[in-house]
Design a protein around this motif. Structure first.
Motif, PDB file in Angstrom:
ATOM      1  N   PRO A 225       0.828  -1.226   0.000  1.00  0.00           N
ATOM      2  CA  PRO A 225       0.000   0.000   0.000  1.00  0.00           C
ATOM      3  C   PRO A 225       0.848   1.256   0.000  1.00  0.00           C
ATOM      4  O   PRO A 225       1.844   1.363   0.713  1.00  0.00           O
ATOM      5  N   THR A 226       0.450   2.201  -0.814  1.00  0.00           N
ATOM      6  CA  THR A 226       1.146   3.476  -0.935  1.00  0.00           C
ATOM      7  C   THR A 226       0.135   4.554  -1.283  1.00  0.00           C
ATOM      8  O   THR A 226      -0.971   4.252  -1.764  1.00  0.00           O
ATOM      9  N   LEU A 227       0.502   5.802  -1.039  1.00  0.00           N
ATOM     10  CA  LEU A 227      -0.349   6.941  -1.384  1.00  0.00           C
ATOM     11  C   LEU A 227       0.064   7.591  -2.692  1.00  0.00           C
ATOM     12  O   LEU A 227      -0.408   8.690  -3.016  1.00  0.00           O
ATOM     13  N   ASP A 228       0.932   6.929  -3.427  1.00  0.00           N
ATOM     14  CA  ASP A 228       1.378   7.450  -4.720  1.00  0.00           C
ATOM     15  C   ASP A 228       0.266   7.245  -5.742  1.00  0.00           C
ATOM     16  O   ASP A 228      -0.196   6.119  -5.974  1.00  0.00           O
ATOM     17  N   CYS A 328     -12.204  13.083   2.306  1.00  0.00           N
ATOM     18  CA  CYS A 328     -11.371  12.916   3.512  1.00  0.00           C
ATOM     19  C   CYS A 328     -11.591  11.542   4.143  1.00  0.00           C
ATOM     20  O   CYS A 328     -10.635  10.900   4.618  1.00  0.00           O
ATOM     21  N   ASN A 329     -12.844  11.077   4.154  1.00  0.00           N
ATOM     22  CA  ASN A 329     -13.115   9.750   4.708  1.00  0.00           C
ATOM     23  C   ASN A 329     -12.406   8.655   3.905  1.00  0.00           C
ATOM     24  O   ASN A 329     -11.868   7.703   4.481  1.00  0.00           O
ATOM     25  N   ARG A 335      -5.289   5.394   4.473  1.00  0.00           N
ATOM     26  CA  ARG A 335      -4.131   5.610   5.343  1.00  0.00           C
ATOM     27  C   ARG A 335      -4.114   4.576   6.466  1.00  0.00           C
ATOM     28  O   ARG A 335      -3.043   4.085   6.847  1.00  0.00           O
ATOM     29  N   TYR A 336      -5.288   4.268   7.014  1.00  0.00           N
ATOM     30  CA  TYR A 336      -5.345   3.230   8.043  1.00  0.00           C
ATOM     31  C   TYR A 336      -4.872   1.885   7.486  1.00  0.00           C
ATOM     32  O   TYR A 336      -4.161   1.133   8.169  1.00  0.00           O
ATOM     33  N   ARG A 343      -7.671  -4.599  10.406  1.00  0.00           N
ATOM     34  CA  ARG A 343      -7.489  -6.051  10.502  1.00  0.00           C
ATOM     35  C   ARG A 343      -8.748  -6.736   9.984  1.00  0.00           C
ATOM     36  O   ARG A 343      -9.579  -7.239  10.737  1.00  0.00           O
ATOM     37  N   GLN A 344      -8.935  -6.732   8.694  1.00  0.00           N
ATOM     38  CA  GLN A 344     -10.100  -7.352   8.080  1.00  0.00           C
ATOM     39  C   GLN A 344      -9.677  -8.178   6.878  1.00  0.00           C
ATOM     40  O   GLN A 344      -8.522  -8.125   6.424  1.00  0.00           O
ATOM     41  N   ASP A 345     -10.637  -8.915   6.381  1.00  0.00           N
ATOM     42  CA  ASP A 345     -10.399  -9.677   5.165  1.00  0.00           C
ATOM     43  C   ASP A 345     -10.281  -8.720   3.979  1.00  0.00           C
ATOM     44  O   ASP A 345     -10.836  -7.612   3.996  1.00  0.00           O
ATOM     45  N   VAL A 346      -9.578  -9.171   2.950  1.00  0.00           N
ATOM     46  CA  VAL A 346      -9.353  -8.308   1.783  1.00  0.00           C
ATOM     47  C   VAL A 346     -10.669  -7.923   1.126  1.00  0.00           C
ATOM     48  O   VAL A 346     -10.870  -6.774   0.707  1.00  0.00           O
TER      49      VAL A 346
END
Length: 372
Positions: A225-228, A328-329, A335-336, A343-346
């Motif tokens: 995961p990245t914010l790019d 924003c949400n 980001r989380y 901690r959930q399933d994909v």
């Protein structure tokens, strides 16, 4: 006398010296005495010549020995000079090597010092950014707490607040409610009383089907995961949801809002809290309680935004606030995920992302909850 002269000449032939046959004028009467004197002189001369020859030979020997000694000394001096030259050359090389090592060490020390300064500046900037984010979150939480207190105060058993009890809302309005639902066990008597007055409406069950392309893009992003925004997952969301949702009439301000949302430096607060500094920009730019700064339309603005630490506040309408909040949400949730807090399933994370995308689409189309 002639006979005696002949006898004398025959007696001394082996001396090796010649004798005059005719006597000198002054010695006619004593010829024998003159001959004897001449013989002594000859012997003296021969001795002197012998001594001279010996002196000459000894001087030649001395010269030869002296020259040999001088040659040996010269050879030794040349050898010592060569050794000293080699030693000087070696010392020069050692000096050059030490100077080079000193220069390299000085350069490495300067580079290390600059690197440490850059790292310190980077850490300081990151710390300041985290501090700004924390302050913004604190302000948002305080605003939410104030709003919740207001909702709780306005809720009574005789007239319950529909924001606190989603059971009393119609399904179309309840679908826009954000956040976690309250415990259904609380205020059971109030809910039962309300159910007697409210006509039950049929519950609509929607069907869901995973899109293989979108799910594959999300799975690829979930691996690292990245914010790019260059990755295919975020690139699609930027093009289809984030970009259109944050595309307002005021293009320049819209771009600033988009950057602040991406950097998590945007602050939203109710207009009622007038404890913050006065706006530093003109009223035309920031809007006002009756004019939205993003759309430029005359609207009742209940909230205002601040971009970073600029100190400038812009009044926004409920519709614009709904669009900004939806984006924003979405960024908060990804980001989380990036930080490993989810901690959930994909598949569950995928459907939560799709729900947030749907909120952005609805906000872009102008749908927003009434409490906005």
């Amino acid at each position: 006398s002639q006979a005696s002269f002949e006898e004398d000449s025959q007696k001394q032939p082996a001396v090796g010296h010649w004798k005059p046959l005719m006597p000198s004028k002054g010695s006619k009467e004593e010829p024998e005495t003159g001959c004897q004197d001449a013989g002594g002189v000859d012997e003296t001369q021969s001795t002197e010549q012998l001594n001279v020859s010996r002196l000459r030979s000894s001087s030649v020997e001395i010269r030869e020995k002296g020259s040999e000694f001088l040659k040996e000394e010269l050879h030794k001096a040349q050898k010592e000079l060569k050794l000293k030259d080699k030693e000087c050359e070696r010392l020069s090389k050692v000096r050059e090597q030490l100077e080079q090592e000193l220069e390299e060490l000085t350069a490495s020390l300067f580079e290390e010092a600059h690197k440490m300064v850059r790292e310190a500046n980077t850490k300081q900037a990151a710390s300041e950014k985290q501090l700004r984010e924390a302050r913004g979150k604190i302000d948002m939480l305080q605003a939410e707490v104030t709003a919740l207190k207001t909702l709780v105060i306005t809720s009574t058993p005789s007239s319950p607040n529909r924001e606190l009890h989603p059971q009393l809302q119609s399904p179309s309005k309840a679908g826009f409610r954000k956040g976690h639902g309250r415990n259904k066990s609380t205020s059971s008597a109030m809910v039962s009383a309300a159910n007697q007055n409210v006509t039950p409406e049929p519950v609509s069950h929607e069907c869901k089907e995973v899109d293989s392309i979108l799910f594959a893009e999300f799975q690829a992003w979930k691996e690292s995961p990245t914010l790019d925004k260059s990755c295919s997952f975020l690139d699609r969301i930027y093009r289809e949801d984030v970009g259109p949702c944050l595309d307002f009439t005021k293009q320049e301000l819209s771009e600033l809002v988009r950057v602040a949302v991406e950097e998590n430096t945007l602050t939203i607060e109710p207009v009622a809290s007038q404890t913050l500094p006065v706006v530093k920009v003109s009223a035309e730019e920031c809007g006002g309680p009756k004019k939205c700064a993003l759309s430029g339309l005359p609207r009742t603005c209940k909230h205002r935004i601040m971009l970073g630490d600029s100190g400038n506040y812009y009044y926004i309408s409920p519709s614009c606030r709904a669009r900004i909040t939806a984006v924003c949400n979405f960024f908060t949730y990804i980001r989380y995920i990036q930080q490993g807090l989810v901690r959930q399933d994909v598949e569950l994370m995928y459907w939560e992302v799709m729900r947030l995308r749907r909120e952005m689409s609805l906000a872009k189309l102008g749908f927003y909850p009434s409490e906005m």
